[in-house]
Design a protein around this motif. Structure first.
Motif, PDB file in Angstrom:
ATOM      1  N   ALA A 243       6.075  -0.578   6.286  1.00 55.19           N
ATOM      2  CA  ALA A 243       6.126   0.422   7.359  1.00 55.19           C
ATOM      3  C   ALA A 243       6.824   1.694   6.876  1.00 55.19           C
ATOM      4  O   ALA A 243       6.375   2.808   7.192  1.00 55.19           O
ATOM      5  N   ALA A 244       7.894   1.554   6.122  1.00 53.36           N
ATOM      6  CA  ALA A 244       8.604   2.726   5.598  1.00 53.36           C
ATOM      7  C   ALA A 244       7.716   3.496   4.624  1.00 53.36           C
ATOM      8  O   ALA A 244       7.691   4.735   4.646  1.00 53.36           O
ATOM      9  N   ILE A 245       6.982   2.779   3.792  1.00 59.98           N
ATOM     10  CA  ILE A 245       6.066   3.425   2.846  1.00 59.98           C
ATOM     11  C   ILE A 245       4.947   4.141   3.598  1.00 59.98           C
ATOM     12  O   ILE A 245       4.629   5.295   3.297  1.00 59.98           O
ATOM     13  N   GLU A 246       4.359   3.484   4.580  1.00 58.43           N
ATOM     14  CA  GLU A 246       3.273   4.098   5.333  1.00 58.43           C
ATOM     15  C   GLU A 246       3.755   5.324   6.109  1.00 58.43           C
ATOM     16  O   GLU A 246       3.021   6.311   6.236  1.00 58.43           O
ATOM     17  N   ALA A 247       4.983   5.291   6.596  1.00 58.98           N
ATOM     18  CA  ALA A 247       5.548   6.464   7.273  1.00 58.98           C
ATOM     19  C   ALA A 247       5.688   7.632   6.297  1.00 58.98           C
ATOM     20  O   ALA A 247       5.401   8.786   6.648  1.00 58.98           O
ATOM     21  N   GLN A 248       6.096   7.341   5.075  1.00 59.12           N
ATOM     22  CA  GLN A 248       6.215   8.392   4.070  1.00 59.12           C
ATOM     23  C   GLN A 248       4.847   8.942   3.671  1.00 59.12           C
ATOM     24  O   GLN A 248       4.707  10.144   3.434  1.00 59.12           O
ATOM     25  N   VAL A 249       3.853   8.073   3.588  1.00 59.78           N
ATOM     26  CA  VAL A 249       2.488   8.529   3.281  1.00 59.78           C
ATOM     27  C   VAL A 249       2.000   9.456   4.388  1.00 59.78           C
ATOM     28  O   VAL A 249       1.427  10.522   4.119  1.00 59.78           O
ATOM     29  N   GLU A 250       2.238   9.079   5.627  1.00 57.29           N
ATOM     30  CA  GLU A 250       1.831   9.924   6.756  1.00 57.29           C
ATOM     31  C   GLU A 250       2.532  11.279   6.698  1.00 57.29           C
ATOM     32  O   GLU A 250       1.904  12.321   6.902  1.00 57.29           O
ATOM     33  N   GLN A 251       3.821  11.273   6.397  1.00 58.54           N
ATOM     34  CA  GLN A 251       4.566  12.526   6.291  1.00 58.54           C
ATOM     35  C   GLN A 251       4.021  13.390   5.159  1.00 58.54           C
ATOM     36  O   GLN A 251       3.865  14.595   5.301  1.00 58.54           O
ATOM     37  N   LEU A 252       3.719  12.763   4.027  1.00 54.82           N
ATOM     38  CA  LEU A 252       3.149  13.489   2.893  1.00 54.82           C
ATOM     39  C   LEU A 252       1.815  14.120   3.284  1.00 54.82           C
ATOM     40  O   LEU A 252       1.562  15.289   2.979  1.00 54.82           O
TER      41      LEU A 252
END
Length: 72
Positions: free
Chosen positions: A51-60
């Protein structure tokens, strides 16, 4: 701590794999995040790391769209 590591592994995966290969990038990022967290003596459930990784991908992705929109 987790958000910072997630950001680092997302940037690393993007640099190594480029714009494609989503599943390979995710697997790489998950593995790297687990190893970095373990080095710091921290453990998280895989779904929390994901979830933390996917949140960072979304932010990117949002940041990239903002830059592209500003360039128009």
């Amino acid at each position: 701590m987790l958000a910072g590591i997630a950001q680092t592994v997302v940037f690393a995966a993007e640099k190594i794999f480029g714009a494609k290969m989503g599943e390979d990038k995710l697997a790489y990022a998950l593995n790297l995040a687990k190893r970095l967290l373990e080095k710091k003596g921290l453990t998280f459930e895989e779904d929390v790391i994901r979830a933390a990784i996917e949140a960072q991908v979304e932010q990117l992705n949002l940041n990239q769209k903002a830059v592209e929109g500003a360039a128009e």
